[in-house]
Motif scaffolding. Structure first.
Motif, PDB file in Angstrom:
ATOM      1  N   SER A   1       0.766  -1.260  -0.058  1.00  0.00           N
ATOM      2  CA  SER A   1       0.120  -0.025  -0.122  1.00  0.00           C
ATOM      3  C   SER A   1       0.949   1.210   0.013  1.00  0.00           C
ATOM      4  O   SER A   1       2.087   1.157   0.424  1.00  0.00           O
ATOM      5  N   GLU A   2       0.352   2.352  -0.480  1.00  0.00           N
ATOM      6  CA  GLU A   2       1.232   3.578  -0.415  1.00  0.00           C
ATOM      7  C   GLU A   2       1.540   3.857   0.916  1.00  0.00           C
ATOM      8  O   GLU A   2       2.696   4.535   0.897  1.00  0.00           O
ATOM      9  N   GLN A   3       0.569   3.847   1.856  1.00  0.00           N
ATOM     10  CA  GLN A   3       0.927   4.213   3.257  1.00  0.00           C
ATOM     11  C   GLN A   3       2.232   3.460   3.709  1.00  0.00           C
ATOM     12  O   GLN A   3       3.151   3.928   4.348  1.00  0.00           O
ATOM     13  N   ALA A   4       2.262   2.004   3.580  1.00  0.00           N
ATOM     14  CA  ALA A   4       3.331   1.236   4.011  1.00  0.00           C
ATOM     15  C   ALA A   4       4.554   1.721   3.386  1.00  0.00           C
ATOM     16  O   ALA A   4       5.568   1.571   3.926  1.00  0.00           O
ATOM     17  N   LEU A   5       4.427   1.837   2.088  1.00  0.00           N
ATOM     18  CA  LEU A   5       5.789   2.228   1.212  1.00  0.00           C
ATOM     19  C   LEU A   5       6.276   3.353   1.863  1.00  0.00           C
ATOM     20  O   LEU A   5       7.473   3.568   2.024  1.00  0.00           O
TER      21      LEU A   5
END
Length: 398
Positions: A265-269
């Protein structure tokens, strides 16, 4: 006593309803069009077409717009869909931003409004209600006014209820029930990835089997099978973000460990990149600036994105076998060449038979999917195919 054949009456009403839908759909697709052309197109008698057309005119759903330019005999009157008969509002309840889009019944004349998402669930309900009211007050006079509200939720939904929202507090809110107190019109609640795939089907791809991969704060796949949305028994279909890819891996808000969402996910990356740079946090815009300067950590994050999305797409191919996979992500929006890297990373022998494309609707897909749902519901149509609006950002307001 005279016995009425209710089955025959019911059958006649059903046939009339089917013909009415066919005629309205034909006008929307082929406008402007004459009664004679409709009759020829659908194989219906001119009398049937004329009767139903008059009913649709009386209902303010179609209008007569003049005569066809022909030199042969009497000039036929042309018909057009009355797109200003009513308006639809679609909302995307994002983790950080709430977006609202209002359009007419042809998904045109767009006005877009955005505000920050409140932290508390109860405040979100009040905020949404105020947002809808403020938009409704600006709508021009029309026969039907506001006819539908559609809401995209970043979480699991079914039967117009929210079951799980991992990144904001709406899991215990009966959002539709609360909003229906103020707005006595149909309100549709749907998962954001499901709305995205509906938008892609309505405005761009008339394919029977589509998988739309949304990668934002979480990961979801909107699934279309034989032109119909597939959500599973309780709305869990398409939750590929909670596919476990690492045993005893990173904890996930869903309760499991090692979910794909915690790596792709964008948040995780962005969290991973911030840790590598010893930053408290990092926005996607800031990440792009690092990458454009040739930062090695930013390059590694893009490689991580490709690695895990290849895993995801391989599983989509083997599970759903769609004719097209659409990727909707800020990464592929900003770096469109990543799509080719993703294709090269796939080792599935049947990959060359399946289209893998970058979404061109991007951030608007959730909103446009809600618009499509609202229009179809109001017009009682099974399917809808429209041109994507070109002015969706021209009416942007804060």
């Amino acid at each position: 006593m005279v016995r009425v054949n209710t089955m025959k009456i019911g059958s006649n009403e059903l046939i009339r309803d089917i013909n009415s839908k066919l005629i309205l759909d034909t006008i929307i697709k082929n406008q402007p069009i004459s009664r004679a052309s409709i009759s020829k197109e659908l194989g219906l008698t001119k009398a049937t077409v004329s009767t139903i057309v008059q009913e649709l005119i009386n209902q303010h759903l179609i209008i007569e717009i003049g005569c066809d330019d022909t030199s042969l005999g009497r000039k036929p009157i042309l018909l057009s869909f009355h797109k200003k008969a009513g308006y639809v509002i679609s909302l995307d309840i994002g983790v950080h931003i709430i977006s609202a889009l209002v359009t007419d019944l042809a998904a045109e004349d767009c006005i877009l409004k955005r505000i920050s998402t409140p932290r508390s669930g109860s405040t979100i309900v009040t905020t949404i209600g105020n947002m809808i009211s403020s938009i409704q007050d600006t709508l021009p006079p029309s026969p039907y006014g506001l006819v539908s509200i559609a809401i995209g939720i970043h979480g699991i939904t079914s039967d117009n209820r929210i079951h799980f929202t991992p990144y904001y507090d709406l899991s215990d809110q009966d959002l539709c029930y609360e909003l229906e107190k103020c707005f006595p019109i149909p309100i549709h609640l749907e998962n954001e990835a499901n709305l995205s795939v509906i938008a892609e089907h309505t405005f761009l791809y008339d394919a029977p089997n589509i998988a739309n991969l949304n990668i934002h704060s979480g990961i979801g796949v909107g699934i279309l099978m034989n032109h119909q949305l597939y959500t599973g028994d309780t709305g869990l279909a398409g939750e590929f973000g909670h596919m476990i890819i690492a045993l005893d891996g990173r904890p996930c808000p869903c309760g499991n460990r090692g979910c794909l969402e915690q790596y792709l996910s964008e948040q995780a990356l962005m969290n991973d990149f911030a840790k590598q740079k010893n930053l408290p946090s990092c926005t996607f815009h800031e990440f792009v600036q690092y990458y454009q300067k040739g930062d090695d950590d930013a390059t590694a994050i893009l490689s991580q994105f490709v690695k895990y999305i290849v895993i995801c797409i391989n599983n989509i191919l083997n599970t759903l076998n769609p004719s097209i996979i659409i990727i909707n992500s800020h990464f592929t929006m900003q770096f469109p060449w990543l799509v080719e890297e993703i294709k090269q990373g796939l080792v599935h022998k049947l990959t060359n038979q399946i289209q893998i494309v970058n979404s061109t609707l991007n951030d608007t897909s959730i909103l446009l999917g809600g618009i499509s749902v609202g229009i179809k519901d109001f017009l009682n149509l099974e399917s809808l195919h429209l041109l994507p609006p070109s002015n969706i950002f021209s009416g942007y307001t804060n």
